[in-house]
Scaffold this active site. Structure first.
Site, PDB file in Angstrom:
ATOM      1  N   GLU B  81       3.162  -2.991 -96.190  1.00 59.42           N
ATOM      2  CA  GLU B  81       3.816  -2.652 -94.923  1.00 59.42           C
ATOM      3  C   GLU B  81       5.329  -2.835 -95.063  1.00 59.42           C
ATOM      4  OE1 GLU B  81       5.487  -5.869 -93.325  1.00 59.42           O
ATOM      5  OE2 GLU B  81       4.034  -5.657 -91.694  1.00 59.42           O
ATOM      6  N   CYS B 113      -2.172  -5.357 -93.020  1.00 59.92           N
ATOM      7  CA  CYS B 113      -2.479  -6.247 -94.149  1.00 59.92           C
ATOM      8  C   CYS B 113      -3.644  -5.769 -95.013  1.00 59.92           C
ATOM      9  CB  CYS B 113      -2.774  -7.651 -93.639  1.00 59.92           C
ATOM     10  SG  CYS B 113      -1.393  -8.378 -92.776  1.00 59.92           S
ATOM     11  N   THR B 154       4.978 -17.799 -91.170  1.00 60.05           N
ATOM     12  CA  THR B 154       3.940 -17.396 -92.133  1.00 60.05           C
ATOM     13  C   THR B 154       4.278 -16.140 -92.945  1.00 60.05           C
ATOM     14  OG1 THR B 154       2.830 -16.165 -90.369  1.00 60.05           O
ATOM     15  CG2 THR B 154       2.011 -18.392 -90.837  1.00 60.05           C
ATOM     16  N   ARG B 199      -2.223 -14.003 -78.641  1.00 58.88           N
ATOM     17  CA  ARG B 199      -3.650 -14.375 -78.702  1.00 58.88           C
ATOM     18  C   ARG B 199      -4.564 -13.165 -78.869  1.00 58.88           C
ATOM     19  NH1 ARG B 199      -5.392 -19.013 -74.624  1.00 58.88           N
ATOM     20  NH2 ARG B 199      -7.305 -18.585 -75.754  1.00 58.88           N
ATOM     21  N   THR B 201      -4.352 -11.024 -81.018  1.00 61.73           N
ATOM     22  CA  THR B 201      -4.594 -10.768 -82.454  1.00 61.73           C
ATOM     23  C   THR B 201      -5.858 -11.486 -82.944  1.00 61.73           C
ATOM     24  OG1 THR B 201      -3.238 -12.647 -83.132  1.00 61.73           O
ATOM     25  CG2 THR B 201      -2.122 -10.531 -82.998  1.00 61.73           C
ATOM     26  N   HIS B 234      -9.241 -12.201 -95.207  1.00 61.66           N
ATOM     27  CA  HIS B 234      -7.796 -12.115 -94.960  1.00 61.66           C
ATOM     28  C   HIS B 234      -7.342 -13.422 -94.316  1.00 61.66           C
ATOM     29  CE1 HIS B 234      -3.853 -10.886 -94.069  1.00 61.66           C
ATOM     30  NE2 HIS B 234      -4.028 -10.904 -92.765  1.00 61.66           N
ATOM     31  N   LYS B 239      -6.226 -21.194 -90.277  1.00 66.37           N
ATOM     32  CA  LYS B 239      -7.290 -21.454 -89.313  1.00 66.37           C
ATOM     33  C   LYS B 239      -8.296 -20.302 -89.210  1.00 66.37           C
ATOM     34  CE  LYS B 239      -6.751 -24.506 -85.402  1.00 66.37           C
ATOM     35  NZ  LYS B 239      -5.972 -24.825 -84.225  1.00 66.37           N
ATOM     36  N   ASN B 266       1.309 -16.003 -95.382  1.00 65.67           N
ATOM     37  CA  ASN B 266       0.536 -14.762 -95.289  1.00 65.67           C
ATOM     38  C   ASN B 266       1.264 -13.666 -96.074  1.00 65.67           C
ATOM     39  OD1 ASN B 266      -0.865 -12.474 -94.605  1.00 65.67           O
ATOM     40  ND2 ASN B 266      -0.363 -12.545 -92.414  1.00 65.67           N
ATOM     41  N   SER B 296      -4.203  -5.153 -89.156  1.00 66.83           N
ATOM     42  CA  SER B 296      -4.034  -4.939 -87.721  1.00 66.83           C
ATOM     43  C   SER B 296      -3.969  -3.462 -87.422  1.00 66.83           C
ATOM     44  CB  SER B 296      -2.743  -5.620 -87.248  1.00 66.83           C
ATOM     45  OG  SER B 296      -2.927  -7.003 -87.263  1.00 66.83           O
TER      46      SER B 296
END
Lengths: 137, 341
Positions: B81, B113, B154, B199, B201, B234, B239, B266, B296
């Site tokens: 990306e 990603c 990240t 959120r 995501t 991924h 978390k 990331n 995404s």
């Protein structure tokens, strides 16, 4: 907006800049980088062919650049070295991925592919070889 | 004849920035981010690195372990990306640098990603249909987060490349995908930084797609989690993948070898490929691996892999993770060219 460097010139040098494509005289075994179209030792008896250098060598000599030319401001201080390739030819290249205090004459180095410069924000990006210290596995 | 990975190579730039260093600039408590994201530090590219140079290093490392003549590579696909050009392929730069030109096809992929795993699927199909002998699929990124945004903690740099061919080291037994139009994260044309739905995501994006694609793969192959020795998902933070794993009944010890996000951040298109490469570095003949990416927008590609031969002479991912130099925030903004000159 004019190009800072001729596109044709940049394009012609892609094989040598991207993958260290030089030449070799198969009569006497000498390697040439940048590529020579004829062998100065064997002259008309020379048999020159394209030859890709392995990309490994050692630092023959180096200097630290503190006052850069235009376009290299982000890299200061950077290390500019003469590298002696395994095959014999010497070339000038930047040493990346390390700091000046970690560099010494005779240090083994390996070719890496890096961004060399850019023709401003909208021009082409010039890629090519730099060298870095060999990483221990 | 089975099709799969005949060689792989990874690369992570040497520079790192710690969560504390970023949090201090924005007046935030670093422990909130370290606990919330499960990320301690992230990788930062050198000033002379971009997605193309990272892709070249990965491709060279992949070729190094195989001895394959690059002239036999029939396709080079780079997923990212952060392609250096909006118009002009990264794939041609990579193909030229590894001496694979001119008899090949090439294109760049974008799917947030998961562009790297999409490239793997296409190479697999081209090899399977005998259109090419070998295909090179790369996922590489130098991702950017808006200064002060949660993404800044990240968004990192790195990549991995897979040479796909017949008679592989690692067979790709099956692959399938789960794709919908879900606006969880995006970057409009000409914009420097992406935006995201915070959120949003999570549940409708990451968890729905990763879990659905993984379940679909298990269904189609008639396997269960117990059949796999390693699992990689991924990893936008530390978390999400473990939480998705828990819901699927995956023991964390099967995921930890491929979970790199806490040490390097990331790496976007590089994330699942790098996790898979780290697993292959320690996998043994006979091991089975399940890999599910997420991009995404949104979609997931899931892979069932089996190690057929002893893996020899890789450039281990660990070597790059351990070779690091820390930057302060000032040096970081210089590296990421956030200073207007």
């Amino acid at each position: 907006m004019p190009h800072r460097k001729s596109l044709g010139l940049v394009w012609r040098r892609i094989p040598q800049r991207y993958r260290l494509m030089g030449t070799k005289c198969f009569t006497c075994g000498s390697h040439f980088f940048p590529p020579r179209p004829w062998c100065p030792k064997c002259r008309r008896k020379g048999k020159i062919e394209k030859h890709k250098m392995k990309g490994r060598g050692k630092i023959h000599s180096y200097t630290i650049v503190n006052v850069p030319q235009q376009g290299f401001d982000l890299e200061v201080p950077y290390i500019l070295a003469i590298i002696e390739l395994l095959e014999g030819p010497k070339l000038t290249a930047e040493i990346t991925n390390t700091e000046p205090e970690h560099v010494s004459i005779g240090m083994p180095v390996k070719m890496v592919f890096r961004k060399i410069s850019e023709d401003g924000d909208s021009g082409i990006i010039h890629y090519g070889y730099k060298f870095e210290p060999e990483l221990k596995e | 004849m089975s099709v799969g990975i005949v060689g792989y190579g990874a690369y992570v730039p040497r520079y790192r920035i710690k969560v504390e260093e970023i949090a201090a600039i924005w007046g935030k408590n670093p422990e909130d981010y370290k606990k919330g994201l499960k990320v301690a530090e992230k990788s930062v590219p050198g000033v002379d690195e971009d997605a193309a140079t990272i892709a070249v290093q990965c491709a060279r490392n992949a070729l190094d372990m195989t001895g394959i003549d690059p002239q036999n590579i029939g396709a080079v696909y780079v997923g990212s990306e952060s392609h250096p050009y909006a118009v002009k392929p990264t794939g041609t730069i990579v193909a030229e640098a590894i001496n694979a030109t001119p008899e090949l096809t090439s294109a760049d992929y974008e799917f947030a990603c998961k562009a790297g795993t999409a490239a793997m699927q296409v190479c697999m199909a081209l090899v399977k249909s005998d259109m090419i002998e070998y295909g090179l699929a790369v996922g590489a990124d130098t991702s950017q987060g808006r200064p002060g945004d949660a993404l800044e903690y990240t968004a990192a740099a790195g990549g991995a490349a897979f040479l796909i061919g017949k008679d592989p080291l690692v067979e790709i037994e099956h692959t399938c995908s789960f794709t919908t139009d879900t606006p969880d994260f995006w970057r409009r044309e000409g914009q420097e930084y992406p935006r995201h739905g915070a959120r949003f995501t999570g549940e409708p994006a990451y968890f729905r797609h990763v879990i659905s694609a993984t379940k679909l793969l298990l269904d189609k192959t008639g396997t269960s989690i117990n059949d796999y020795d390693f699992v990689v998902f991924h990893q936008p933070n530390g978390k999400f993948p473990l939480k998705a794993g828990k819901r699927l009944g995956i023991p964390p010890e099967k995921m930890l070898p491929g979970l790199l996000v806490n040490k390097i951040g990331n790496t976007y298109s590089g994330a699942t490929p790098l996790g898979l490469a780290a697993i292959l570095d320690q996998a043994e003949k006979g091991d089975r691996i399940l890999a599910t990416s997420f991009g995404s927008g949104a979609g997931s590609d899931s892979f069932a892999l089996k190690v057929l031969k002893k893996i020899e002479n890789p450039h281990p991912v660990k070597k790059y993770i351990e070779n690091k130099k820390y930057l302060n925030y000032g040096e970081y903004v210089k590296h990421r060219r956030k200073i207007k000159m």
